[in-house]
Design a protein around this motif. Structure first.
Motif, mmCIF file in Angstrom:
data_model
loop_
_atom_site.group_PDB
_atom_site.id
_atom_site.type_symbol
_atom_site.label_atom_id
_atom_site.label_comp_id
_atom_site.label_asym_id
_atom_site.label_seq_id
_atom_site.Cartn_x
_atom_site.Cartn_y
_atom_site.Cartn_z
ATOM 1 N N MET A 1 26.564 4.721 -66.493
ATOM 2 C CA MET A 1 27.986 4.271 -66.201
ATOM 3 C C MET A 1 28.311 4.632 -64.747
ATOM 4 S SD MET A 1 30.264 2.030 -66.851
ATOM 5 C CE MET A 1 31.942 1.668 -66.526
ATOM 6 N N TYR A 2 28.682 3.969 -63.882
ATOM 7 C CA TYR A 2 29.137 4.508 -62.521
ATOM 8 C C TYR A 2 30.514 4.836 -62.566
ATOM 9 C CZ TYR A 2 30.824 -0.438 -62.339
ATOM 10 O OH TYR A 2 31.249 -1.841 -62.329
ATOM 11 N N ARG A 3 30.918 5.642 -61.535
ATOM 12 C CA ARG A 3 32.373 6.223 -61.343
ATOM 13 C C ARG A 3 33.305 4.842 -61.221
ATOM 14 N NH1 ARG A 3 31.720 9.117 -56.288
ATOM 15 N NH2 ARG A 3 29.857 8.050 -56.003
ATOM 16 N N PRO A 4 34.517 5.073 -61.629
ATOM 17 C CA PRO A 4 35.367 4.317 -61.239
ATOM 18 C C PRO A 4 35.912 4.140 -60.161
ATOM 19 C CG PRO A 4 36.684 5.936 -62.617
ATOM 20 C CD PRO A 4 34.999 6.156 -62.566
ATOM 21 N N VAL A 5 36.645 3.013 -59.729
ATOM 22 C CA VAL A 5 37.160 2.898 -58.230
ATOM 23 C C VAL A 5 38.343 3.499 -58.032
ATOM 24 C CG1 VAL A 5 37.906 1.471 -56.400
ATOM 25 C CG2 VAL A 5 35.736 0.787 -57.835
ATOM 26 N N GLY A 6 38.673 4.590 -57.426
ATOM 27 C CA GLY A 6 39.847 5.234 -57.405
ATOM 28 C C GLY A 6 40.501 5.267 -56.166
ATOM 29 N N LEU A 7 39.894 4.559 -55.032
ATOM 30 C CA LEU A 7 40.500 4.163 -53.848
ATOM 31 C C LEU A 7 39.928 3.048 -53.479
ATOM 32 C CD1 LEU A 7 42.126 4.975 -51.457
ATOM 33 C CD2 LEU A 7 40.234 5.853 -50.465
ATOM 34 N N LEU A 8 40.933 2.019 -53.431
ATOM 35 C CA LEU A 8 40.488 0.571 -52.826
ATOM 36 C C LEU A 8 41.555 0.342 -51.633
ATOM 37 C CD1 LEU A 8 39.729 -2.171 -53.163
ATOM 38 C CD2 LEU A 8 41.291 -2.765 -54.987
ATOM 39 N N VAL A 9 40.803 0.014 -50.601
ATOM 40 C CA VAL A 9 41.415 -0.159 -49.422
ATOM 41 C C VAL A 9 41.037 -1.498 -48.589
ATOM 42 C CG1 VAL A 9 41.748 0.391 -46.996
ATOM 43 C CG2 VAL A 9 41.456 2.125 -48.728
ATOM 44 N N CYS A 10 41.980 -2.351 -48.409
ATOM 45 C CA CYS A 10 41.459 -3.817 -48.058
ATOM 46 C C CYS A 10 42.408 -4.134 -46.496
ATOM 47 C CB CYS A 10 42.343 -4.974 -49.030
ATOM 48 S SG CYS A 10 41.529 -4.641 -50.751
ATOM 49 N N ASP A 11 41.591 -4.849 -45.925
ATOM 50 C CA ASP A 11 42.161 -5.464 -44.707
ATOM 51 C C ASP A 11 43.257 -6.417 -45.261
ATOM 52 O OD1 ASP A 11 42.324 -6.430 -41.959
ATOM 53 O OD2 ASP A 11 40.847 -8.150 -42.526
ATOM 54 N N PHE A 12 43.953 -7.104 -44.264
ATOM 55 C CA PHE A 12 44.868 -8.121 -44.657
ATOM 56 C C PHE A 12 44.559 -9.553 -44.073
ATOM 57 C CE2 PHE A 12 49.008 -10.608 -44.092
ATOM 58 C CZ PHE A 12 49.199 -10.487 -45.514
ATOM 59 N N ASP A 13 44.516 -9.850 -42.883
ATOM 60 C CA ASP A 13 44.363 -11.199 -42.167
ATOM 61 C C ASP A 13 43.162 -11.469 -42.506
ATOM 62 O OD1 ASP A 13 46.849 -11.933 -41.077
ATOM 63 O OD2 ASP A 13 46.696 -9.986 -39.884
ATOM 64 N N GLU A 14 42.813 -12.714 -43.398
ATOM 65 C CA GLU A 14 41.668 -13.514 -43.327
ATOM 66 C C GLU A 14 40.720 -12.696 -44.409
ATOM 67 O OE1 GLU A 14 39.989 -15.709 -39.947
ATOM 68 O OE2 GLU A 14 40.889 -14.293 -38.785
ATOM 69 N N THR A 15 41.266 -11.605 -44.981
ATOM 70 C CA THR A 15 40.657 -10.939 -46.171
ATOM 71 C C THR A 15 41.521 -11.268 -47.321
ATOM 72 O OG1 THR A 15 39.598 -9.076 -45.009
ATOM 73 C CG2 THR A 15 39.910 -8.792 -47.164
ATOM 74 N N ILE A 16 42.849 -11.094 -47.305
ATOM 75 C CA ILE A 16 43.810 -11.553 -48.323
ATOM 76 C C ILE A 16 44.372 -12.779 -47.969
ATOM 77 C CG2 ILE A 16 45.886 -10.898 -49.406
ATOM 78 C CD1 ILE A 16 45.045 -7.893 -49.205
ATOM 79 N N THR A 17 44.608 -13.034 -46.752
ATOM 80 C CA THR A 17 45.193 -14.500 -46.255
ATOM 81 C C THR A 17 44.071 -15.264 -45.916
ATOM 82 O OG1 THR A 17 45.621 -13.766 -43.854
ATOM 83 C CG2 THR A 17 47.274 -13.259 -45.364
ATOM 84 N N GLN A 18 44.426 -16.498 -45.990
ATOM 85 C CA GLN A 18 43.718 -17.569 -45.540
ATOM 86 C C GLN A 18 43.393 -17.543 -43.916
ATOM 87 O OE1 GLN A 18 44.564 -21.663 -46.972
ATOM 88 N NE2 GLN A 18 44.989 -20.410 -49.107
ATOM 89 N N CYS A 19 44.510 -17.036 -43.145
ATOM 90 C CA CYS A 19 44.381 -17.307 -41.822
ATOM 91 C C CYS A 19 44.948 -16.034 -41.211
ATOM 92 C CB CYS A 19 44.954 -18.639 -41.212
ATOM 93 S SG CYS A 19 44.357 -20.217 -41.958
ATOM 94 N N ASP A 20 44.596 -15.767 -39.808
ATOM 95 C CA ASP A 20 45.509 -14.698 -39.180
ATOM 96 C C ASP A 20 46.831 -14.934 -39.174
ATOM 97 O OD1 ASP A 20 44.623 -12.351 -37.205
ATOM 98 O OD2 ASP A 20 46.478 -13.399 -36.517
#
Length: 297
Positions: A1-20
């Motif tokens: 079993m692999y380690r759980p994710v403790g740090l999740l970092v996300c970009d915003f524009d065009e990663t979470i959103t559809q457009c810049d």
């Protein structure tokens, strides 16, 4: 079993959103001045409080200067190694700085309030499944489990707009959003000046490396462009969202393996001795991340 994710970092524009969404900040400022009858108007009296030029002027200037900068840099510098590429990415912050100074000098973004930016952020169109995946990851942290941390790391110009986009749908705290930002006066009105926090991919990398990874867990970074590449390679697991052509070419040039998909594609080797392992995973939608159970059930 692999380690759980403790740090999740996300970009915003065009990663979470559809457009810049950076241009949405200017749209708010321009439309508000127009409603108030302040713009457009002529500069007959040479007033220092003239209306700025159309936003398209600043966009075109930015992309023209960026193209010229890239051409000059490649003509005079080596770009044979990944480290060379990192040096190049760092210099792109100079283009961002020039663009910001031009926008500040012409007072383009003055007059809007943080509450207006927050409300506008709520209307930004997100990629399908983005909010659901992030919300499912976050509750365990909110419930008192300090082994899960979520951050948004962006070169966007409004922290309030990002917060508005994510607060109700994801539940993230404003303190976990790191970006550039507008500067406000005592009346909570934007002065037109900008706080510079994240200008380049290397700025992102420095911030990412400063974030705590809870003991016994691993880090994941999700992004969509070259500006996210150093962070994706630094993380235990780097995930590319979408098919950015420039990023794909960069990975091919520097021998970075890109694996399409997550389900059934991750093994224990991907979670150990990550440093120096040039391997990224690419997904086309957030549902692939959910289905992989990488972030937990």
């Amino acid at each position: 079993m692999y380690r759980p994710v403790g740090l999740l970092v996300c970009d915003f524009d065009e990663t979470i959103t559809q457009c810049d969404s950076t241009c949405e900040i200017a749209k708010l400022a321009y439309e508000k001045r127009s409603r108030q009858g302040k713009c457009p108007r002529s500069d007959k009296n040479k007033s220092i409080d003239v209306c700025p030029r159309p936003w398209s002027h600043y966009v075109k200037s930015y992309f023209r200067e960026r193209k010229e900068h890239i051409k000059r840099w490649h003509e005079t510098n080596s770009n044979k190694s990944l480290q060379d590429h990192y040096e190049f990415l760092k210099t792109l912050g100079e283009v961002e700085m020039i663009s910001m100074e031009r926008v500040e000098g012409d007072n383009c973004l003055s007059g809007i309030c943080s509450s207006e930016l927050f409300e506008h952020g709520r209307m930004l169109k997100k990629r399908d499944g983005a909010a659901e995946v992030l919300k499912r990851y976050l509750p365990k942290h909110r419930g008192g489990n300090d082994s899960r941390h979520l951050y948004i790391l962006s070169t966007n110009w409004s922290r309030d707009m990002l917060f508005g986009s994510l607060k109700d749908y994801v539940g993230i705290e404003k303190e976990r959003i790191v970006s550039n930002d507008l500067i406000f006066d005592e009346a909570d009105t934007a002065t037109g000046k900008l706080e510079r926090n994240v200008l380049s991919a290397i700025d992102k990398l420095k911030i990412f490396k400063s974030l705590e990874i809870p003991k016994g867990t691993m880090s994941v970074y999700i992004g969509d462009s070259d500006t996210d590449l150093p962070c994706m390679l630094e993380a235990d697991i780097g995930i590319i969202m979408g098919s950015n052509c420039a990023l794909t070419e960069t990975c091919e040039k520097f021998g970075i393996e890109v694996v399409d998909g997550l389900v059934g594609k991750i093994n224990m080797k991907d979670f150990s001795s990550k440093k120096g392992c040039n391997k990224l995973f690419r997904v086309q939608e957030w549902k692939e991340i959910l289905d992989s159970k990488l972030l937990g059930d």
